[in-house]
Scaffold this active site. Structure first.
Site, PDB file in Angstrom:
ATOM      1  N   SER A  66       0.865  -1.131  -0.180  1.00  0.00           N
ATOM      2  CA  SER A  66      -0.106  -0.053  -0.080  1.00  0.00           C
ATOM      3  C   SER A  66       0.793   1.256   0.208  1.00  0.00           C
ATOM      4  O   SER A  66       0.478   2.325  -0.179  1.00  0.00           O
ATOM      5  CB  SER A  66      -0.843  -0.032   1.316  1.00  0.00           C
ATOM      6  N   LYS A  69       0.583   3.515  -3.012  1.00  0.00           N
ATOM      7  CA  LYS A  69      -0.562   4.231  -3.218  1.00  0.00           C
ATOM      8  C   LYS A  69      -0.391   5.723  -3.316  1.00  0.00           C
ATOM      9  O   LYS A  69      -0.917   6.365  -4.437  1.00  0.00           O
ATOM     10  CB  LYS A  69      -1.762   3.972  -2.117  1.00  0.00           C
ATOM     11  N   TYR A 191      -2.805  -3.349 -10.700  1.00  0.00           N
ATOM     12  CA  TYR A 191      -2.837  -3.025  -9.096  1.00  0.00           C
ATOM     13  C   TYR A 191      -1.911  -4.102  -8.166  1.00  0.00           C
ATOM     14  O   TYR A 191      -0.998  -3.794  -7.493  1.00  0.00           O
ATOM     15  CB  TYR A 191      -4.149  -2.903  -8.515  1.00  0.00           C
ATOM     16  N   TYR A 243      -5.210   4.362   7.561  1.00  0.00           N
ATOM     17  CA  TYR A 243      -6.672   3.948   7.452  1.00  0.00           C
ATOM     18  C   TYR A 243      -7.264   4.535   8.766  1.00  0.00           C
ATOM     19  O   TYR A 243      -7.334   5.699   8.951  1.00  0.00           O
ATOM     20  CB  TYR A 243      -6.264   2.514   7.481  1.00  0.00           C
ATOM     21  N   VAL A 261       0.820  -3.603   4.111  1.00  0.00           N
ATOM     22  CA  VAL A 261       0.872  -5.023   4.949  1.00  0.00           C
ATOM     23  C   VAL A 261       1.950  -5.681   4.931  1.00  0.00           C
ATOM     24  O   VAL A 261       2.156  -6.631   5.352  1.00  0.00           O
ATOM     25  CB  VAL A 261      -0.435  -5.814   4.347  1.00  0.00           C
TER      26      VAL A 261
HETATM   27  N1  GLN Z   1      -1.662  -5.518  -1.899  1.00  0.00           N
HETATM   28  C1  GLN Z   1      -2.536  -5.346  -0.581  1.00  0.00           C
HETATM   29  C2  GLN Z   1      -4.120  -5.397  -0.771  1.00  0.00           C
HETATM   30  O1  GLN Z   1      -4.421  -4.864  -1.698  1.00  0.00           O
HETATM   31  C3  GLN Z   1      -2.015  -3.942  -0.076  1.00  0.00           C
HETATM   32  C4  GLN Z   1      -2.715  -3.647   1.089  1.00  0.00           C
HETATM   33  C5  GLN Z   1      -2.009  -2.978   1.992  1.00  0.00           C
HETATM   34  O2  GLN Z   1      -0.600  -2.898   2.218  1.00  0.00           O
HETATM   35  N2  GLN Z   1      -2.542  -2.451   3.190  1.00  0.00           N
HETATM   36  O3  GLN Z   1      -4.217  -6.171  -0.055  1.00  0.00           O
END
Ligand code: GLN
Length: 446
Positions: A66, A69, A191, A243, A261
């Site tokens: 993430s 992003k 993605y 978040y 994550v």
């Molecule tokens: N690739 C992960 C997902 O879409 C990214 C989520 C994250 O890092 N919070 O679930």
């Protein structure tokens, strides 16, 4: 450029202490991520001058997840403009988890680009003739932010592609609502690839520093995105980057940030530096435990909160040789973290050409204010110089705050220089070229 020992030591000390924290759980909903070693822990910082500092496993590669992003959002903003992008992806904190179905009633527009729904739409907005070109643009952009060519961890990509049904479901819902217009499978595939781009903590620090530096990579000097774009990305990171912990984060840390994550975390201190942490175990919200603790502590210790009163004027510093064995370093303005980092880098540069038993005068007479952490950083650096055998003198009240020995603190630069020259036996240079104690250094600019 010279890296300051005090900053490296602060990171190393923080790293050593937080390495013992044993909370959180490594993400396993992407099977390949579950293989990460929970003990791996890296910290890195990159300044606006391109100085780089690191501690622990800062060169161990992992997938960006993430943390991609904000950078892809920057690419979309730079290419399409704010209005075109916000028409498709909002900028409101969702107050929900990263994979929440957070869509505006009626339009299906996702709340913000930092949660999965918004990130998937953002990816779909990158102008391209097809998915391969779209990913290529994204990879090129992420690489420019990092200042080196990045690649994809194919195993993690394949693992998420096999198991990423929740993201597919989100994308189908948005496609059904009309908020996603591209082909679902193609967009989700790009993605997943974007999330599987491989970086190190050191890369992420430079990427974060590029956002903090108005879109210009401070190491390569390359303008990656326009300044206004970088500013807007930081704004959305500040409200939505963490978040459903975004409010608490702004309260306690007060820096635009983004976690992922894999255990990656970046934070940007505008016009100061970018910082990154990598440590796989996550808290209940999905943010990396050690990274969050590291940022909380750094922000508090060095007064980095966005809302912190910045003082009156930026510090300026200059140095010059004074004869062959004595260097003079002068600073003015308030000394906080960034100013101190800059001043100490200059000090390192100034002492480099000195002979083993040389001396340095640090004139802080015009320093208006020194915060406690900055004084400690400077003191540590000066103590290290003295241990190396250099004679160190300081000038002014701020000088007294950064030098342990009051006998080596002087009221005027002239007296400090005279004393220092006497100590190092440099008062009679062989060629008679030595400047007098009262002459100002050539490159001072006040
Ligand atoms: N690739 C992960 C997902 O879409 C990214 C989520 C994250 O890092 N919070 O679930």
């Amino acid at each position: 450029m010279a890296a300051v020992g005090a900053v490296s030591r602060a990171l190393a000390e923080l790293h050593a202490r937080l390495a013992t924290v044993d909370e959180g759980a490594v993400a396993d909903y992407i099977p390949q991520l579950a293989l990460a070693d929970p003990a791996t822990f890296g910290l890195a910082l990159a300044s606006m001058d391109g100085h780089r500092y690191a501690a622990g496993d800062a060169l161990v590669p992992f997938t960006i997840q993430s943390v991609s992003k904000p950078f892809v959002y920057a690419l979309a903003l730079a290419g399409l403009g704010l209005d075109a992008v916000t028409a498709r992806v909002g900028a409101e904190p969702s107050g929900e988890g990263f994979n929440a179905i957070s869509l505006e009633p009626g339009t299906g527009r996702p709340a913000n680009p930092m949660i999965n729904a918004g990130a998937i739409v953002t990816t779909s907005l990158i102008p391209a003739s097809g998915p391969a070109e779209r990913f290529d643009r994204i990879l090129t952009c992420l690489s420019a932010f990092a200042g080196r060519p990045l690649d994809v961890d194919e195993a993690v990509y394949a693992s998420e592609s096999r198991t990423g049904d929740r993201n597919r479901a989100l994308a189908y819902l948005m496609r059904g609502a009309g908020s996603l217009t591209e082909d679902v499978e193609e967009v989700v595939d790009v993605y997943f690839r974007q999330c599987a781009v491989r970086v190190t903590t050191a890369d992420l620090a430079v990427m974060a520093a590029t956002l903090a530096n108005g879109g210009v990579n401070p190491v390569t000097g390359e303008p990656v995105v326009p300044e206004l774009t970088a500013e807007r990305v930081l704004a959305v990171m500040a409200t939505s980057g963490m978040y459903d912990a975004a409010g608490d984060w702004l309260l306690r840390v007060g820096l635009p940030a983004k976690g992922g994550v894999s255990g990656a975390l970046i934070a940007c201190s505008p016009a100061r530096f970018g910082i990154a942490a990598y440590s796989p175990p996550l808290d209940a919200v999905g943010n990396p435990v050690r990274g969050v603790l590291a940022l909380r502590e750094l922000s508090e210790r060095y007064a980095l909160h966005l809302m912190h009163h910045p003082g009156t004027a930026p510090v300026t510093a200059a140095w010059d040789m004074h004869g062959e064995a004595v260097a003079l370093v002068i600073a003015q303005g308030p000394l906080e973290f960034t100013a101190t980092e800059r001043l100490l880098s200059m000090l390192a540069e100034a002492v480099a050409p000195l002979p083993a038993a040389g001396g340095v005068v640090l004139d802080l007479d015009r320093v208006s204010r020194v915060d406690r952490a900055s004084a400690a950083m400077a003191r540590e650096e000066l103590t290290a110089l003295r241990r190396r055998g250099l004679t160190v003198a300081a000038v002014g009240e701020a000088g007294a705050a950064v030098l342990d020995d009051p006998d080596h603190v002087f009221a005027t630069r002239e007296r400090a220089l005279a004393w220092c020259e006497q100590q190092v036996g440099a008062s009679e240079p062989p060629d008679g070229q030595q400047q007098t104690g009262a002459s100002p250094p050539d490159n001072r600019h006040w």
